[in-house]
Design a protein around this motif. Sequence first.
Motif, mmCIF file in Angstrom:
data_model
loop_
_atom_site.group_PDB
_atom_site.id
_atom_site.type_symbol
_atom_site.label_atom_id
_atom_site.label_comp_id
_atom_site.label_asym_id
_atom_site.label_seq_id
_atom_site.Cartn_x
_atom_site.Cartn_y
_atom_site.Cartn_z
ATOM 1 N N THR A 155 81.517 31.447 50.841
ATOM 2 C CA THR A 155 81.069 29.711 49.771
ATOM 3 C C THR A 155 79.300 30.070 49.185
ATOM 4 O O THR A 155 79.159 30.346 48.353
ATOM 5 N N ASP A 156 78.849 31.318 49.999
ATOM 6 C CA ASP A 156 77.093 31.773 49.968
ATOM 7 C C ASP A 156 77.425 33.109 50.034
ATOM 8 O O ASP A 156 78.255 33.834 51.340
ATOM 9 N N PHE A 157 76.220 34.067 49.956
ATOM 10 C CA PHE A 157 75.864 35.144 50.382
ATOM 11 C C PHE A 157 74.389 36.073 50.744
ATOM 12 O O PHE A 157 73.630 34.998 49.436
ATOM 13 N N ASN A 160 88.558 26.499 65.732
ATOM 14 C CA ASN A 160 88.429 25.680 63.942
ATOM 15 C C ASN A 160 86.816 25.348 63.970
ATOM 16 O O ASN A 160 86.157 24.108 64.114
ATOM 17 N N PRO A 161 86.092 26.248 63.402
ATOM 18 C CA PRO A 161 84.480 26.391 63.375
ATOM 19 C C PRO A 161 84.343 25.822 62.269
ATOM 20 O O PRO A 161 85.400 25.066 61.082
ATOM 21 N N ASP A 162 83.117 25.051 62.112
ATOM 22 C CA ASP A 162 82.949 23.887 60.944
ATOM 23 C C ASP A 162 81.938 25.207 59.310
ATOM 24 O O ASP A 162 82.144 24.724 58.304
ATOM 25 N N VAL A 163 81.862 26.210 60.595
ATOM 26 C CA VAL A 163 81.034 27.144 58.795
ATOM 27 C C VAL A 163 81.570 28.807 59.631
ATOM 28 O O VAL A 163 81.670 28.982 61.184
ATOM 29 N N VAL A 164 81.800 29.286 59.090
ATOM 30 C CA VAL A 164 81.655 30.735 59.179
ATOM 31 C C VAL A 164 80.700 31.644 58.733
ATOM 32 O O VAL A 164 80.486 31.197 57.752
ATOM 33 N N VAL A 165 79.465 32.576 59.935
ATOM 34 C CA VAL A 165 78.934 33.455 59.349
ATOM 35 C C VAL A 165 79.506 35.094 59.581
ATOM 36 O O VAL A 165 79.916 35.166 60.518
ATOM 37 N N HIS A 190 88.903 25.880 52.767
ATOM 38 C CA HIS A 190 87.466 24.525 52.507
ATOM 39 C C HIS A 190 86.652 24.889 53.760
ATOM 40 O O HIS A 190 85.680 24.811 53.490
ATOM 41 N N VAL A 191 86.790 25.847 54.516
ATOM 42 C CA VAL A 191 85.779 26.200 55.729
ATOM 43 C C VAL A 191 84.562 27.093 54.956
ATOM 44 O O VAL A 191 84.887 27.912 53.904
ATOM 45 N N PRO A 192 83.378 26.509 54.841
ATOM 46 C CA PRO A 192 82.472 27.507 54.085
ATOM 47 C C PRO A 192 81.877 28.382 54.826
ATOM 48 O O PRO A 192 82.446 28.831 56.110
ATOM 49 N N ILE A 199 91.083 34.784 56.341
ATOM 50 C CA ILE A 199 90.344 33.126 56.865
ATOM 51 C C ILE A 199 90.781 32.415 56.160
ATOM 52 O O ILE A 199 91.227 31.346 55.883
ATOM 53 N N ARG A 200 91.011 33.436 54.446
ATOM 54 C CA ARG A 200 90.873 32.329 53.144
ATOM 55 C C ARG A 200 92.788 31.971 53.911
ATOM 56 O O ARG A 200 93.082 31.005 52.645
ATOM 57 N N LYS A 201 93.021 32.404 53.985
ATOM 58 C CA LYS A 201 95.096 31.970 53.994
ATOM 59 C C LYS A 201 94.869 31.430 55.284
ATOM 60 O O LYS A 201 95.877 30.766 54.787
ATOM 61 N N LEU A 202 94.433 30.503 55.676
ATOM 62 C CA LEU A 202 94.505 30.415 56.913
ATOM 63 C C LEU A 202 93.723 28.472 56.210
ATOM 64 O O LEU A 202 94.037 27.828 56.922
#
Length: 206
Positions: free
Chosen positions: A96-98, A44-49, A72-74, A66-69
């Motif tokens: 969220t970003d690129f 359950n990380p706060d941000v995913v790269v 909101h996580v960035p 991941i978005r299926k799960l």
Amino acid sequence: MKILIIDDEKSLRYMLGEICKYAGWDFVPAENGKVGLDIFQRENPDVVVIDYHMPEMDGFQTLMEIRKLNYHVPIIILTVDERQEIADQFINEGATDFALKPVKAPDIIARIQLHIRLTNMQETKEKHEEVFATKGISKKTLQHIANYMQSLDQPASVDKIAKDIGLAYPTVYRYIMHLLENGQARQVTSYQKIGRPKMLYQWYTN
């Protein structure tokens, strides 16, 4: 704060891990999308790269899973591909970003910090909305009463406020009590020549 790093390049996972250490964040590395997905559900990380080009599951597939799960996580996507249509496609799929490779520490740290702040702001907003819903308080009605009270030159009774703004007495009373609890209004006792003292209310300004 915990950062999940999903990239098939060992050297880049190491470098991003060192950047996280420098920033004071915990990190969990994953060598491909499938492993990253398992870790995401467990940690359950706060941000995913996520890297774009990977075996097993590429960046697009990993992002969508991941978005299926978690909506909101960035999620920050890394790639050497500079085409705008690629960036747009990732954003449309929920990124969220690129960010472009080669990764630079100040850039990735700033991006992560920004999205953590935005997430915290959203969570705070949702908590406030939950409080409003629990108390049966409508933001629109609250603002209407607050605007009226701020326009008053002197304290007014609940009866007068209700009559002037066209709302029921019990409704106005409940909202004024809410404003009192939050320190946005104050109660003034008006002593009458005859009868009981009358409670008046006005907007509170420090």
